[in-house]
Design an enzyme around this catalytic site. Structure first.
Site, PDB file in Angstrom:
ATOM      1  N   SER A 239       7.697   5.886  -0.675  1.00  0.00           N
ATOM      2  CA  SER A 239       6.301   6.002  -1.107  1.00  0.00           C
ATOM      3  C   SER A 239       6.024   7.350  -1.735  1.00  0.00           C
ATOM      4  CB  SER A 239       5.358   5.830   0.086  1.00  0.00           C
ATOM      5  OG  SER A 239       5.177   4.490   0.428  1.00  0.00           O
TER       6      SER A 239
ATOM      7  N   ASP B 107      -3.556   2.137  -4.313  1.00  0.00           N
ATOM      8  CA  ASP B 107      -3.127   2.424  -2.953  1.00  0.00           C
ATOM      9  C   ASP B 107      -4.263   2.168  -1.961  1.00  0.00           C
ATOM     10  OD1 ASP B 107      -1.872   4.077  -0.647  1.00  0.00           O
ATOM     11  OD2 ASP B 107      -0.397   4.345  -2.228  1.00  0.00           O
TER      12      ASP B 107
ATOM     13  N   HIS C 281      -2.538   7.320   3.417  1.00  0.00           N
ATOM     14  CA  HIS C 281      -1.427   7.108   2.499  1.00  0.00           C
ATOM     15  C   HIS C 281      -1.778   7.424   1.045  1.00  0.00           C
ATOM     16  CE1 HIS C 281       1.684   4.679   0.337  1.00  0.00           C
ATOM     17  NE2 HIS C 281       2.447   5.029   1.358  1.00  0.00           N
TER      18      HIS C 281
END
Length: 316
Positions: free
Chosen positions: A261, A70, A102
């Site tokens: 996600s 990520d 994120h």
């Protein structure tokens, strides 16, 4: 050149888009969280209404490495309690401490102390996106190749990858590397995407050996209006108003976000629970176990061949 399998134009990759602490106590071979977040409360039981508990095996993913491929992880966040380690960075001009939120959020949903599923799993940071949450297919392929090397050369063969990233159109090169990942015995959960489109139109969601995860609502088990759908989706999990950790420099270190996600790491964490409870299996076999364990007949709004399967964690 004989050793070149294919040549593909490089594609851009992007992420698929108040503080609380919970009480936990242990009863025999189970662990119980009596004040869980809604997403965790939902996935440990077959049907609604929610019972206000998250009950899981007390092994809790111990001995499993979850590789978060990520945008980087804030490794010292309180949710990780020393279990998060830096693996490698494969994005252009990446700076160690300049990360997008994120990756930290995804890692916390998979394995955070109080907001995650597998609360004793090891978390390994594999950074393929920059501080803007952007990268390329070559970055992703390098990151996955790193995980394969770590798995093959390490003593611990209990490896799970989460990739909450997407590239459009389909990247054959990336999908081929996902197959190499599962051929090596590594499990991989990926997000379906947030474009209300067919998940077969992007990578790695379209990779046949990946476990592709779509999103459902918070207050029902309906497919969200943003989730990608279709036959390339393998399972659904909560994806609306998910609570997770973010780097400490931002706000109060926690945030609420929407997206597939954050459905995917719920599955990655569940794979870790299955492995630590009942031992490891080849990816295809563990995927079958995951789907068999899933709840049928509760997801509504299924379209275009989407599966009738809602994530469920293993009982203690």
């Amino acid at each position: 050149m004989k050793n070149v399998k294919l040549v593909e134009e490089e594609k851009k990759v992007k992420v698929d888009a108040p503080q609380r602490f919970n009480k936990r106590y242990f009863i025999n071979k189970r662990a119980e969280d009596d004040d869980p977040l809604t997403d965790l409360d939902r996935i440990d039981q077959a049907k609604r209404p929610l019972d206000g508990k998250f009950i899981y095996p007390d092994s809790a993913g111990k001995g499993v490495n979850i590789f978060i491929v990520d945008s980087g992880i804030f490794l010292t966040h309180e949710q990780f309690d020393g279990r998060a380690k830096f693996g490698g960075a494969f994005c252009k001009n990446c700076k160690r401490d300049d990360i997008d939120r994120h990756g930290t959020f995804v890692a916390s949903v998979a394995a955070g102390n109080t907001v995650g599923v597998a609360r004793k799993a090891n978390i390994i940071d594999v950074r393929v996106l920059n501080a803007k949450g952007e990268g390329s297919t070559s970055n992703m392929i390098e990151g996955l190749s790193f995980v394969i090397d770590q798995h093959k050369n390490g003593k611990n063969k209990n490896s799970v990858i989460n990739m909450s990233l997407g590239v459009v159109p389909v990247s054959r090169a990336l999908n081929d590397v996902v197959k190499e990942v599962t051929d090596a015995g590594i499990h991989i959960a990926v997000s379906a995407g947030n474009d209300s489109e067919d998940a077969c139109g992007q990578s790695p969601a379209s990779a046949p050996s990946a476990i592709t995860v779509g999103a459902t609502e918070k207050t029902s088990d309906a497919v969200t209006d943003f989730s990608n759908i279709g036959k390339c989706v393998d399972i659904f999990a909560p994806g609306r108003q998910i609570f997770g950790a973010i780097p400490a420099a931002e706000n109060d270190d926690y945030l609420v976000l929407n997206g597939t996600s954050f459905s995917s790491p719920l599955v990655a964490g569940t794979l870790a629970l299955l492995i630590s409870k009942s031992s490891n299996k080849p990816p295809a076999e563990l995927t079958k176990d995951l789907i068999k364990l899933s709840t049928k007949g509760v997801v509504t709004g299924l379209k275009k061949g989407s599966p009738d399967a809602f994530l469920r964690t293993p009982a203690p």
